[in-house]
Design a protein around this motif. Structure first.
Motif, PDB file in Angstrom:
ATOM      1  N   LEU A  56      40.706-104.384 -91.647  1.00 16.07           N
ATOM      2  CA  LEU A  56      41.369-103.886 -93.015  1.00 16.07           C
ATOM      3  C   LEU A  56      41.995-104.990 -93.968  1.00 16.07           C
ATOM      4  O   LEU A  56      42.541-104.585 -94.905  1.00 16.07           O
ATOM      5  N   GLY A  57      41.760-106.249 -93.442  1.00 15.69           N
ATOM      6  CA  GLY A  57      42.261-107.344 -94.456  1.00 15.69           C
ATOM      7  C   GLY A  57      43.803-107.470 -94.231  1.00 15.69           C
ATOM      8  O   GLY A  57      44.349-107.016 -93.444  1.00 15.69           O
ATOM      9  N   ASP A  58      44.168-108.250 -95.213  1.00 10.07           N
ATOM     10  CA  ASP A  58      45.693-108.690 -95.296  1.00 10.07           C
ATOM     11  C   ASP A  58      46.486-108.203 -95.956  1.00 10.07           C
ATOM     12  O   ASP A  58      47.915-108.242 -95.939  1.00 10.07           O
ATOM     13  N   ASP A  59      46.164-107.065 -96.872  1.00 11.54           N
ATOM     14  CA  ASP A  59      47.222-106.408 -97.833  1.00 11.54           C
ATOM     15  C   ASP A  59      46.587-104.903 -97.765  1.00 11.54           C
ATOM     16  O   ASP A  59      45.853-104.540 -98.794  1.00 11.54           O
ATOM     17  N   VAL A  60      47.324-104.147 -97.014  1.00  8.19           N
ATOM     18  CA  VAL A  60      46.930-102.677 -96.831  1.00  8.19           C
ATOM     19  C   VAL A  60      47.940-101.441 -97.406  1.00  8.19           C
ATOM     20  O   VAL A  60      49.196-101.821 -97.384  1.00  8.19           O
ATOM     21  N   LEU A  61      47.276-100.587 -98.100  1.00  8.29           N
ATOM     22  CA  LEU A  61      48.105 -99.723 -98.884  1.00  8.29           C
ATOM     23  C   LEU A  61      47.816 -98.445 -97.900  1.00  8.29           C
ATOM     24  O   LEU A  61      46.916 -97.987 -97.414  1.00  8.29           O
ATOM     25  N   GLU A  62      48.900 -97.872 -97.533  1.00 11.82           N
ATOM     26  CA  GLU A  62      48.992 -96.593 -96.802  1.00 11.82           C
ATOM     27  C   GLU A  62      49.573 -95.307 -97.656  1.00 11.82           C
ATOM     28  O   GLU A  62      50.395 -95.434 -98.275  1.00 11.82           O
ATOM     29  N   LEU A  63      48.623 -94.263 -97.848  1.00 10.44           N
ATOM     30  CA  LEU A  63      49.100 -93.191 -98.864  1.00 10.44           C
ATOM     31  C   LEU A  63      49.800 -92.115 -97.937  1.00 10.44           C
ATOM     32  O   LEU A  63      49.130 -91.706 -96.773  1.00 10.44           O
TER      33      LEU A  63
ATOM     34  N   ARG B 214      54.452 -97.418 -88.851  1.00 10.04           N
ATOM     35  CA  ARG B 214      54.892 -98.245 -88.029  1.00 10.04           C
ATOM     36  C   ARG B 214      53.835 -98.656 -86.999  1.00 10.04           C
ATOM     37  O   ARG B 214      53.752-100.264 -86.716  1.00 10.04           O
ATOM     38  N   GLU B 215      52.917 -98.031 -86.839  1.00  7.45           N
ATOM     39  CA  GLU B 215      51.597 -98.724 -85.996  1.00  7.45           C
ATOM     40  C   GLU B 215      50.959 -99.480 -86.865  1.00  7.45           C
ATOM     41  O   GLU B 215      50.471-100.529 -86.383  1.00  7.45           O
ATOM     42  N   LEU B 216      50.619 -99.098 -88.240  1.00  2.00           N
ATOM     43  CA  LEU B 216      49.889-100.090 -89.200  1.00  2.00           C
ATOM     44  C   LEU B 216      50.529-101.212 -89.275  1.00  2.00           C
ATOM     45  O   LEU B 216      49.929-102.421 -89.411  1.00  2.00           O
ATOM     46  N   ALA B 217      51.891-101.211 -89.592  1.00  2.00           N
ATOM     47  CA  ALA B 217      52.784-102.458 -89.810  1.00  2.00           C
ATOM     48  C   ALA B 217      52.394-103.603 -88.803  1.00  2.00           C
ATOM     49  O   ALA B 217      52.383-104.674 -88.900  1.00  2.00           O
ATOM     50  N   GLY B 218      52.176-103.089 -87.535  1.00  2.00           N
ATOM     51  CA  GLY B 218      51.896-104.270 -86.248  1.00  2.00           C
ATOM     52  C   GLY B 218      50.563-104.620 -86.333  1.00  2.00           C
ATOM     53  O   GLY B 218      50.305-105.651 -85.610  1.00  2.00           O
ATOM     54  N   ARG B 219      49.679-104.111 -87.209  1.00  2.00           N
ATOM     55  CA  ARG B 219      48.321-104.615 -87.061  1.00  2.00           C
ATOM     56  C   ARG B 219      47.914-105.487 -88.413  1.00  2.00           C
ATOM     57  O   ARG B 219      46.898-106.033 -88.383  1.00  2.00           O
ATOM     58  N   VAL B 220      48.794-105.281 -89.534  1.00  2.00           N
ATOM     59  CA  VAL B 220      48.184-106.273 -90.464  1.00  2.00           C
ATOM     60  C   VAL B 220      49.134-107.129 -91.066  1.00  2.00           C
ATOM     61  O   VAL B 220      50.347-106.670 -90.941  1.00  2.00           O
ATOM     62  N   PRO B 221      48.797-108.247 -91.913  1.00  2.00           N
ATOM     63  CA  PRO B 221      49.915-109.117 -92.256  1.00  2.00           C
ATOM     64  C   PRO B 221      50.916-108.453 -93.407  1.00  2.00           C
ATOM     65  O   PRO B 221      52.002-108.691 -93.411  1.00  2.00           O
ATOM     66  N   HIS B 222      50.257-107.566 -94.341  1.00  2.00           N
ATOM     67  CA  HIS B 222      51.324-107.012 -95.300  1.00  2.00           C
ATOM     68  C   HIS B 222      51.153-105.659 -95.643  1.00  2.00           C
ATOM     69  O   HIS B 222      49.490-105.088 -95.557  1.00  2.00           O
ATOM     70  N   LEU B 223      51.820-104.493 -95.794  1.00  2.00           N
ATOM     71  CA  LEU B 223      51.853-103.123 -95.558  1.00  2.00           C
ATOM     72  C   LEU B 223      52.598-102.510 -96.860  1.00  2.00           C
ATOM     73  O   LEU B 223      53.923-102.947 -96.827  1.00  2.00           O
ATOM     74  N   THR B 224      52.054-101.880 -97.684  1.00  2.00           N
ATOM     75  CA  THR B 224      52.582-101.183 -98.656  1.00  2.00           C
ATOM     76  C   THR B 224      52.369 -99.594 -98.395  1.00  2.00           C
ATOM     77  O   THR B 224      51.203 -99.195 -98.232  1.00  2.00           O
TER      78      THR B 224
END
Length: 170
Positions: A15-22, A31-41
């Motif tokens: 997913l890389g280091d800067d992920v967007l969740e829609l 909550r789960e994604l936040a623990g997997r990537v450096p930055h989540l929006t």
């Protein structure tokens, strides 16, 4: 989610280091994604949910109130865009297609779009009585993602869900 949805949908996708969740809704996948990537929006259309997520989530997660069919982000902002069980809440196929085009726009070249959505079985329809339900047809999803400018599209229909990945061309 940890043992079924994420391993199947994300697999070995970087997913890389800067992920967007829609459409994070209550934030279960957030909550789960936040623990997997450096930055989540996370982009949430419902202001009440967005405010709740701002209060409840770790400071490293950015919550933005906005519409995924008209995203408030510059071009090529994210290494990945993810959405889980939210596409059917987009009120028309045309708005879903705008969401796909916006996803392509905000992805960096080579960035990945990954997600899943429920299939329109009887139980799925029953739990959405009185709610928006515009199921995504797995048979047309690949061509719709390609029409939005995405490439390397993979759509995997399952009995109760459809999973997909696509990339913004480099």
């Amino acid at each position: 989610m940890r043992t079924d949805l994420f391993p199947v949908v994300l697999g070995d996708v970087d997913l890389g280091d800067d992920v967007l969740e829609l459409g994070p809704g209550l934030g279960v996948t957030t909550r789960e994604l936040a623990g997997r990537v450096p930055h989540l929006t996370a982009l949430e259309v419902d202001e009440t949910y967005a405010e709740r997520l701002r209060r409840e989530l770790e400071p490293g997660v950015t919550i933005v109130h906005g519409d995924a069919s008209a995203m408030p982000f510059p071009d090529a902002s994210f290494t990945a865009v993810a959405c889980f069980t939210m596409l059917h809440h987009v009120s028309t196929p045309e708005l879903q297609d705008r969401l796909f085009a916006e996803t392509c726009r905000v992805l960096r070249p080579g960035g990945v779009f990954v997600g899943s959505d429920g299939r329109a079985g009887l139980l799925f329809r029953l739990i959405h009585l009185g709610d928006t339900l515009v199921p995504v047809d797995p048979g047309t999803l690949a061509s719709r993602l390609e029409a939005a400018g995405l490439a390397d599209v993979r759509v995997t229909p399952k009995p109760k869900r459809v999973h997909f990945t696509a990339r913004r061309p480099a």
